[in-house]
Design a protein around this motif. Structure first.
Motif, PDB file in Angstrom:
ATOM      1  N   GLN A  60      36.923 -48.337  42.980  1.00  0.00           N
ATOM      2  CA  GLN A  60      37.341 -46.950  42.849  1.00  0.00           C
ATOM      3  C   GLN A  60      36.525 -46.229  41.783  1.00  0.00           C
ATOM      4  O   GLN A  60      36.249 -45.037  41.906  1.00  0.00           O
ATOM      5  CB  GLN A  60      38.834 -46.877  42.491  1.00  0.00           C
ATOM      6  CG  GLN A  60      39.773 -47.152  43.650  1.00  0.00           C
ATOM      7  CD  GLN A  60      41.224 -47.022  43.239  1.00  0.00           C
ATOM      8  OE1 GLN A  60      41.710 -47.792  42.422  1.00  0.00           O
ATOM      9  NE2 GLN A  60      41.911 -46.048  43.803  1.00  0.00           N
ATOM     10  N   VAL A  61      36.150 -46.963  40.761  1.00  0.00           N
ATOM     11  CA  VAL A  61      35.406 -46.364  39.649  1.00  0.00           C
ATOM     12  C   VAL A  61      33.913 -46.287  39.961  1.00  0.00           C
ATOM     13  O   VAL A  61      33.274 -45.251  39.768  1.00  0.00           O
ATOM     14  CB  VAL A  61      35.635 -47.173  38.349  1.00  0.00           C
ATOM     15  CG1 VAL A  61      34.766 -46.621  37.216  1.00  0.00           C
ATOM     16  CG2 VAL A  61      37.112 -47.144  37.968  1.00  0.00           C
ATOM     17  N   TYR A  62      33.362 -47.394  40.479  1.00  0.00           N
ATOM     18  CA  TYR A  62      31.928 -47.456  40.767  1.00  0.00           C
ATOM     19  C   TYR A  62      31.731 -47.351  42.280  1.00  0.00           C
ATOM     20  O   TYR A  62      31.849 -48.342  43.013  1.00  0.00           O
ATOM     21  CB  TYR A  62      31.331 -48.761  40.242  1.00  0.00           C
ATOM     22  CG  TYR A  62      31.394 -48.882  38.733  1.00  0.00           C
ATOM     23  CD1 TYR A  62      30.429 -48.294  37.920  1.00  0.00           C
ATOM     24  CD2 TYR A  62      32.442 -49.580  38.119  1.00  0.00           C
ATOM     25  CE1 TYR A  62      30.496 -48.400  36.537  1.00  0.00           C
ATOM     26  CE2 TYR A  62      32.510 -49.689  36.745  1.00  0.00           C
ATOM     27  CZ  TYR A  62      31.539 -49.096  35.956  1.00  0.00           C
ATOM     28  OH  TYR A  62      31.596 -49.194  34.581  1.00  0.00           O
ATOM     29  N   SER A  63      31.406 -46.160  42.746  1.00  0.00           N
ATOM     30  CA  SER A  63      31.335 -45.903  44.187  1.00  0.00           C
ATOM     31  C   SER A  63      30.256 -46.727  44.883  1.00  0.00           C
ATOM     32  O   SER A  63      30.380 -47.047  46.071  1.00  0.00           O
ATOM     33  CB  SER A  63      31.095 -44.414  44.446  1.00  0.00           C
ATOM     34  OG  SER A  63      29.918 -43.974  43.786  1.00  0.00           O
TER      35      SER A  63
ATOM     36  N   PRO B 138      40.452 -41.079  37.289  1.00  0.00           N
ATOM     37  CA  PRO B 138      39.459 -40.019  37.053  1.00  0.00           C
ATOM     38  C   PRO B 138      38.798 -40.112  35.687  1.00  0.00           C
ATOM     39  O   PRO B 138      37.611 -39.779  35.542  1.00  0.00           O
ATOM     40  CB  PRO B 138      40.278 -38.731  37.195  1.00  0.00           C
ATOM     41  CG  PRO B 138      41.693 -39.140  36.953  1.00  0.00           C
ATOM     42  CD  PRO B 138      41.808 -40.533  37.467  1.00  0.00           C
ATOM     43  N   ILE B 139      39.542 -40.593  34.685  1.00  0.00           N
ATOM     44  CA  ILE B 139      38.968 -40.685  33.338  1.00  0.00           C
ATOM     45  C   ILE B 139      37.961 -41.824  33.263  1.00  0.00           C
ATOM     46  O   ILE B 139      36.904 -41.700  32.639  1.00  0.00           O
ATOM     47  CB  ILE B 139      40.082 -40.879  32.295  1.00  0.00           C
ATOM     48  CG1 ILE B 139      41.206 -39.882  32.537  1.00  0.00           C
ATOM     49  CG2 ILE B 139      39.522 -40.706  30.878  1.00  0.00           C
ATOM     50  CD1 ILE B 139      42.406 -40.061  31.653  1.00  0.00           C
ATOM     51  N   PHE B 140      38.278 -42.944  33.903  1.00  0.00           N
ATOM     52  CA  PHE B 140      37.336 -44.062  33.934  1.00  0.00           C
ATOM     53  C   PHE B 140      36.044 -43.645  34.636  1.00  0.00           C
ATOM     54  O   PHE B 140      34.944 -44.069  34.251  1.00  0.00           O
ATOM     55  CB  PHE B 140      37.963 -45.264  34.636  1.00  0.00           C
ATOM     56  CG  PHE B 140      38.533 -46.278  33.677  1.00  0.00           C
ATOM     57  CD1 PHE B 140      38.089 -47.581  33.667  1.00  0.00           C
ATOM     58  CD2 PHE B 140      39.514 -45.905  32.770  1.00  0.00           C
ATOM     59  CE1 PHE B 140      38.610 -48.520  32.774  1.00  0.00           C
ATOM     60  CE2 PHE B 140      40.046 -46.821  31.881  1.00  0.00           C
ATOM     61  CZ  PHE B 140      39.592 -48.134  31.882  1.00  0.00           C
ATOM     62  N   ARG B 141      36.155 -42.842  35.681  1.00  0.00           N
ATOM     63  CA  ARG B 141      34.959 -42.378  36.389  1.00  0.00           C
ATOM     64  C   ARG B 141      34.079 -41.522  35.487  1.00  0.00           C
ATOM     65  O   ARG B 141      32.842 -41.548  35.607  1.00  0.00           O
ATOM     66  CB  ARG B 141      35.374 -41.588  37.631  1.00  0.00           C
ATOM     67  CG  ARG B 141      35.914 -42.451  38.761  1.00  0.00           C
ATOM     68  CD  ARG B 141      36.483 -41.614  39.877  1.00  0.00           C
ATOM     69  NE  ARG B 141      36.978 -42.451  40.983  1.00  0.00           N
ATOM     70  CZ  ARG B 141      37.773 -42.011  41.951  1.00  0.00           C
ATOM     71  NH1 ARG B 141      38.171 -40.746  41.955  1.00  0.00           N
ATOM     72  NH2 ARG B 141      38.173 -42.834  42.899  1.00  0.00           N
ATOM     73  N   GLU B 142      34.698 -40.777  34.593  1.00  0.00           N
ATOM     74  CA  GLU B 142      33.920 -39.940  33.675  1.00  0.00           C
ATOM     75  C   GLU B 142      33.073 -40.790  32.734  1.00  0.00           C
ATOM     76  O   GLU B 142      31.959 -40.413  32.373  1.00  0.00           O
ATOM     77  CB  GLU B 142      34.863 -39.047  32.857  1.00  0.00           C
ATOM     78  CG  GLU B 142      35.546 -37.954  33.662  1.00  0.00           C
ATOM     79  CD  GLU B 142      36.441 -37.097  32.785  1.00  0.00           C
ATOM     80  OE1 GLU B 142      36.344 -37.218  31.530  1.00  0.00           O
ATOM     81  OE2 GLU B 142      37.254 -36.340  33.328  1.00  0.00           O
ATOM     82  N   TYR B 143      33.597 -41.938  32.341  1.00  0.00           N
ATOM     83  CA  TYR B 143      32.900 -42.799  31.382  1.00  0.00           C
ATOM     84  C   TYR B 143      32.010 -43.834  32.058  1.00  0.00           C
ATOM     85  O   TYR B 143      31.265 -44.540  31.373  1.00  0.00           O
ATOM     86  CB  TYR B 143      33.920 -43.512  30.486  1.00  0.00           C
ATOM     87  CG  TYR B 143      34.521 -42.635  29.421  1.00  0.00           C
ATOM     88  CD1 TYR B 143      33.931 -42.524  28.162  1.00  0.00           C
ATOM     89  CD2 TYR B 143      35.679 -41.893  29.672  1.00  0.00           C
ATOM     90  CE1 TYR B 143      34.482 -41.711  27.183  1.00  0.00           C
ATOM     91  CE2 TYR B 143      36.238 -41.082  28.698  1.00  0.00           C
ATOM     92  CZ  TYR B 143      35.637 -40.991  27.464  1.00  0.00           C
ATOM     93  OH  TYR B 143      36.177 -40.183  26.502  1.00  0.00           O
ATOM     94  N   ALA B 144      32.103 -43.948  33.376  1.00  0.00           N
ATOM     95  CA  ALA B 144      31.352 -44.983  34.098  1.00  0.00           C
ATOM     96  C   ALA B 144      29.942 -44.508  34.428  1.00  0.00           C
ATOM     97  O   ALA B 144      29.720 -43.344  34.750  1.00  0.00           O
ATOM     98  CB  ALA B 144      32.083 -45.361  35.373  1.00  0.00           C
ATOM     99  N   ASP B 145      28.999 -45.430  34.354  1.00  0.00           N
ATOM    100  CA  ASP B 145      27.626 -45.176  34.774  1.00  0.00           C
ATOM    101  C   ASP B 145      27.527 -45.518  36.262  1.00  0.00           C
ATOM    102  O   ASP B 145      27.498 -46.683  36.637  1.00  0.00           O
ATOM    103  CB  ASP B 145      26.662 -46.037  33.964  1.00  0.00           C
ATOM    104  CG  ASP B 145      25.210 -45.878  34.418  1.00  0.00           C
ATOM    105  OD1 ASP B 145      24.945 -44.992  35.258  1.00  0.00           O
ATOM    106  OD2 ASP B 145      24.353 -46.648  33.949  1.00  0.00           O
TER     107      ASP B 145
END
Length: 208
Positions: free
Chosen positions: A110-113, A147-154
């Protein structure tokens, strides 16, 4: 009404052998994943009968949390049981005069598409959207970390995650140290902001 009992049993056994076991190994076994990456290790595993020498792995089923219930008739019933359990937890917390906070934890996919398999007709945010609507309707406090984890994920596409720089381990579905630290900060911030616990230096903590 569509399949006979024998056909259903045969299909069940097929899924257990080809999908569920492999999915479990893929998520939890470091050795299994190393054998997928390393040609040398795979040859040794094949020699001892640990795995098969296949160029293309069998197709994996999408996880149930991204599948709309109309595709699997039994899934809606499971959803209702799950939501009823959450209602009972709310009632139990009220009985003991406790404050309830539900934390929605995202999967690495979910975080790393770029890690997502190419499943058709699925919604990777289906569970989150449904739970958020439920929590709002039932007046249950929650924080969705997705959504917050996605903001911090590369999300730069690459084959593997970096356990030092990313938020999840390379061969594990769980957070690494970075992920745990981020989750801890986000949940703590929410608890202080919403006053779920009494903190004497609340303003100083929120400013930091």
């Amino acid at each position: 009404t569509v399949y006979s009992d024998e056909e259903l049993k045969a299909n069940l056994q097929k899924h257990i052998k080809l999908n569920i076991i492999r999915e479990w190994l893929f998520r939890y076994s470091i050795l299994f994943n190393l054998s997928r990456e390393s040609t040398v290790i795979r040859k040794i595993a094949v020699k001892f009968g640990v795995t098969k020498d296949i160029k293309k792995p069998p197709m994996m089923l999408p996880p149930h949390y991204i599948v709309p219930p109309q595709k699997l008739p039994w899934l809606e019933g499971a959803w209702q049981k799950h939501l009823n359990n959450l209602k009972e937890i709310k009632s139990l917390a009220k009985t003991y005069r406790s404050k309830l906070l539900v934390v929605l934890i995202p999967s690495e996919q979910q975080v790393y598409s770029f890690l997502r398999p190419s499943f058709q007709d699925v919604d990777w945010d289906y569970t989150n959207k449904r739970l958020v609507n439920f929590f709002n309707a039932e007046d249950i406090q929650y924080i969705d970390l997705t959504p917050i984890f996605r903001e911090y994920a590369d999300n730069t596409p690459r084959k593997f995650l970096d356990p030092v720089k990313d938020l999840y381990w390379r061969h594990d579905i769980h957070w690494n140290i970075n992920g745990h630290n981020l989750a801890g900060l986000l949940v703590s911030k929410y608890i202080i902001e919403k006053g779920l616990i009494d903190v004497g230096d609340r303003e100083d903590r929120l400013f930091e």
